[in-house]
Design an enzyme around this catalytic site. Structure first.
Site, PDB file in Angstrom:
ATOM      1  N   GLU A   1     -24.057 -58.215 -54.644  1.00 47.40           N
ATOM      2  CA  GLU A   1     -22.731 -57.539 -55.068  1.00 47.40           C
ATOM      3  C   GLU A   1     -21.735 -57.350 -53.751  1.00 47.40           C
ATOM      4  OE1 GLU A   1     -25.183 -56.990 -57.104  1.00 47.40           O
ATOM      5  OE2 GLU A   1     -24.945 -58.234 -58.840  1.00 47.40           O
TER       6      GLU A   1
ATOM      7  N   HIS B   1     -24.420 -53.308 -69.756  1.00 42.21           N
ATOM      8  CA  HIS B   1     -23.892 -54.713 -70.078  1.00 42.21           C
ATOM      9  C   HIS B   1     -22.608 -54.694 -70.839  1.00 42.21           C
ATOM     10  CE1 HIS B   1     -27.581 -55.855 -68.393  1.00 42.21           C
ATOM     11  NE2 HIS B   1     -27.153 -56.984 -68.129  1.00 42.21           N
TER      12      HIS B   1
ATOM     13  N   GLN C   1     -21.442 -60.907 -62.508  1.00 40.32           N
ATOM     14  CA  GLN C   1     -22.110 -61.511 -63.403  1.00 40.32           C
ATOM     15  C   GLN C   1     -21.786 -60.587 -64.732  1.00 40.32           C
ATOM     16  OE1 GLN C   1     -26.377 -62.262 -63.539  1.00 40.32           O
ATOM     17  NE2 GLN C   1     -25.404 -64.460 -63.234  1.00 40.32           N
TER      18      GLN C   1
END
Ligand code: TPP
Ligand code: MG
Lengths: 324, 429
Positions: free
Chosen positions: A60, A127, A82
């Protein structure tokens, strides 16, 4: 005109912008052949080639750093996280490098950093995050968080054409759940402008992203009880549209803020301060808020449902507020 | 003499090194007079690194300096006044007082990216510069520097790894000055030669005597040429010594006296002066001409800086966002149609040539063998030799091993022993 999802609207914006301007390039993990973890970039590689659709290592800091470097040569990179949670890995590149560049030495960074965010899909602590406030607290960035397919396309186009680093949050719960007819072809939605989604006179419900839909759901319930709530979708969190916020509070005299982000340090606190500074004498009741709990996002469905705001919680808070 | 540098270029190298030193010397004096707002980070004893490396770049190329690379800014065309005013936080500084020291740049003319304090962050950024330059058909090379200490950051790894996977035209110079603030390099990095890290990225590396400006230039020029030919990135380790504390506030009492004594004998400017004299590239008159010019330029620019105003307080509010103050336009050096459909269109599939299967250990690195020791227990020991074979080629002054001149020189022993990588002895398990 056919209805399209928010995900398709985002993809459309990317296609159209890359077609319009060869300075627009995309980079990120698995965005090329695979088309991205959520398929937001599907088809881009086939059309625009490997020089413009770059599959990067899982890195990243390198992705955002390289996007900054590309910006300096006049490109307009669109970098994908992502999952937006991973932005924590490149916090420094975003907040120290990109955000301060124009202020420190007059070097604009016309980069977009986009990625799927938000909960409600049982993604667990890593997430599901809504890390927008780290960046709303960083001068030099712009932070956009749309709630509709129309806005997603128009705001992403504006973000790509903007000369500043723009963080573009895409709520993954909304990706495929909302559909609407949107005009084909080019249009933009301005960054920094909120929108009134439902007019009302009794109180204002301010929200954004997935919670804008929750607010509308709650407003429909409240209407049946005779409470007319005005619902405002912020769309952009930095810079905030003070005018629209204050205008609505001056009209309804009551404010409820709903966000999916955790409570402490969420944008509700900032908005409360803005309203106290700009419309205190117009308030007829305390500024109320419905937010997620001050915990990480839990994994198990009953836990996550307890953690997240929902229409019921919003209705309950609005009823209380309406009593004043 | 072992270089294609002309006499003029040789003298220019001297000019920049001496300008670098004298400028910093004045900064130190200004610091003592309380005229500097922040810190002064001396590159005393490291001038050959900044000057030798950046001198290998062309005008179109890009660089991003670190804190001890003021010299590179001079080579790229910034003036001493820019550096004086930056340190004194004046309105006339390139950042109008928004930032200090070497934290400034120029996108349009000099192609310099401003550093930030966070070590290592420039590496992915300059990888991106290199990638964008290639995309636009500019045939540029990007260069940046990192300290021995800064080479331990994650950004170093991420940036170099991306650059290597992208084969970006990017030169990274590790400036090994033996110290990172108060910590010796041995506690920063568990290997003797930091250039060894290149092996992890499958890229070329070189080690060079950082106090020999011609050697630094030659190694850098070769690296730049390689990158321009599409064989980048390249990692260069320069061995040198930080001759002051970390910054002005630090007396560096933790550095053994003997170490300073040794490195004093290696002073890059004294060595270069002797070199110029030995090769009859100048005479005392020429030297004094240059020295006088430097004094004059510094006098002028220091005066300019001292007499410059501080910024007006309310300018602190300006410039957070670009609100149309900049026009962003890439400098295309190739037809745009090449990157637009239909020319840009490809079949979106991976072509896999290597299935990645485990091969017999003889041709594999020790770590792999160790990882499957239950399968091949007998191979663990001798396989260590294989690791050494896999070290990337490192050659003196950037010429290939097949270059006849390298061989000739070695035979004729014309030059001092080239700095060569000695494999670091491994402990036997
Ligand atoms: C990421 C990061 N951590 C800590 C620091 C504070 N710091 C500034 S310079 C320095 C030492 C750097 O040593 P080295 O990289 O060897 O460079 P040198 O000072 O020797 O040129 C430290 C710890 C920093 N600037 N950035
Ligand atoms: Mg060091």
């Amino acid at each position: 005109m056919p209805e399209i999802t928010m995900l398709e609207a985002i993809r459309e914006a990317l296609f159209e912008e890359m077609e319009r301007d060869p300075a627009v390039v995309a980079l990120g993990e698995d965005i090329g052949v695979y088309g991205g973890a959520f398929k937001a970039t599907e088809g881009l590689l086939a059309k625009f080639g490997r020089e413009r659709v770059i599959d990067t290592p899982i890195s990243e800091t390198a992705i955002v750093g390289a996007a900054c470097g590309m910006s300096y040569l006049g490109l307009r990179p669109v970098a994908e996280m992502q999952f937006i949670d991973f932005i924590a890995c490149c916090f420094n590149q975003v907040t120290n490098f990109a955000a301060k560049s124009h202020y420190r030495w007059g070097a604009p960074v016309p980069m977009v950093l986009r990625g799927p965010s938000g909960g409600g899909v049982h993604g667990g602590p890593f997430h599901s995050a809504n890390p927008e406030m780290y960046f709303v607290h960083t001068p030099g960035l712009k932070v956009v968080y749309p709630s509709t397919a129309y806005d997603a396309k128009g705001l992403l186009k504006s973000a790509i054409r903007d000369n500043n680093p723009v963080l573009f949050f895409e709520h993954k719960f909304l990706y495929r759940r909302i559909k609407e007819e949107i005009p084909a072809g080019d249009y933009t939605v301005p960054i920094g402008k909120a929108i009134v989604r439902r007019e009302g006179r009794d109180l204002t419900i301010l929200s954004y992203a997935a919670m804008a839909h929750v607010a509308l759901e709650a407003a429909a319930v409240l209407a049946k009880e005779g409470i007319q709530a005005e619902v405002i979708d912020l769309r952009t969190l930095l810079p905030l549209d003070r005018e629209t916020i204050l205008g609505s509070v001056k009209k309804t005299n009551k404010l409820l803020i709903v966000h999916e982000d955790t409570r402490t340090g969420g944008i509700a606190g900032e908005i409360a301060a803005i309203v106290c500074e700009g419309a205190f004498e117009h308030l007829d009741g305390p500024i109320a808020r419905v937010t997620a709990l001050d915990t990480p996002v839990p994994y198990s469905p009953p836990l996550e449902e307890h953690f997240l705001p929902n229409a019921e919680k919003v209705v309950a808070a609005a009823r209380e507020l309406a009593k004043y | 003499m072992n270089t294609k540098l002309t006499r003029e270029q040789h003298l220019e190298l001297y000019y920049f090194m001496q300008l670098n030193r004298q400028l910093e010397d004045r900064l130190v004096k200004l610091f003592r007079q309380n005229k500097i707002v922040g810190g002064v980070y001396s590159s005393l004893g490291q001038e050959a690194v900044s000057i030798g490396t950046s001198y290998a770049l062309e005008k179109r190329d890009w660089l991003a300096p670190m804190i001890r690379n003021i010299g590179t800014l001079l080579v790229k065309g910034f003036k001493p006044r820019d550096i004086f005013t930056q340190h004194m936080a004046k309105y006339t500084s390139p950042t109008h007082g928004k930032d200090g020291t070497s934290h400034f740049g120029d996108l349009k003319v000099r192609h310099v990216v401003s550093p930030i304090s966070m070590l290592g962050d420039l590496i992915p950024v300059m990888a991106g510069v290199a990638m964008a330059g290639r995309y636009l058909g500019q045939n540029i090379v990007a260069m940046t520097w990192i300290g021995d200490g800064g080479s331990s950051t994650g950004a170093f790894h991420e940036g170099l790894n991306l650059a290597a996977t992208q084969k970006a035209p990017f030169v990274l110079v590790i400036e090994n000055n033996q110290w990172a603030y108060s910590t010796p390099v041995s506690l920063q990095v568990p290997i003797r030669n930091l250039a060894d890290r290149a092996a992890a990225y499958g890229i070329t590396s070189r080690i060079v005597d950082g106090n020999d400006v011609v050697a630094v230039y030659e190694a850098s020029k070769a690296a730049v040429d390689e990158c321009r030919a599409g064989r980048g990135p390249v990692l260069i380790e320069v061995k040198t010594m930080r001759m002051k504390g970390h910054a002005q506030h630090d007396p560096a009492e933790y550095v053994p006296k003997e170490m300073f004594e040794y490195w004093k004998t290696q002073d890059p400017i004294a060595r270069y002066e002797a070199y110029l004299t030995k090769h009859a590239l100048w005479d005392p008159k020429k030297k004094s001409e240059i020295d006088v010019r430097i004094e004059r330029e510094l006098d002028e620019d220091q005066k300019f800086a001292e007499e410059s105003p501080m910024p007006a307080p309310e300018t602190a509010e300006q410039g957070v966002y670009c609100e149309g103050c900049h026009t962003i336009a890439a400098d295309w050096r190739r037809p745009k149609s090449e990157v637009m459909p239909p020319a840009s269109s490809v079949e979106a599939v991976w072509k896999v040539t290597d299935f990645g299967a485990f091969a017999r250990p003889a041709a594999r690195a020790a770590s792999v063998v160790a990882g499957v020791s239950s399968v091949q227990p007998a191979r663990t020991e001798p396989a260590e030799v294989e690791v050494e074979k896999q070290q990337p080629l490192r050659v003196p002054f950037g010429r290939g091993p097949k270059d006849r001149s390298v061989e000739l020189e070695r035979r004729e022993k014309l030059v001092e022993k080239p700095v060569r990588h000695k494999p670091h002895k491994r402990r036997r398990r």
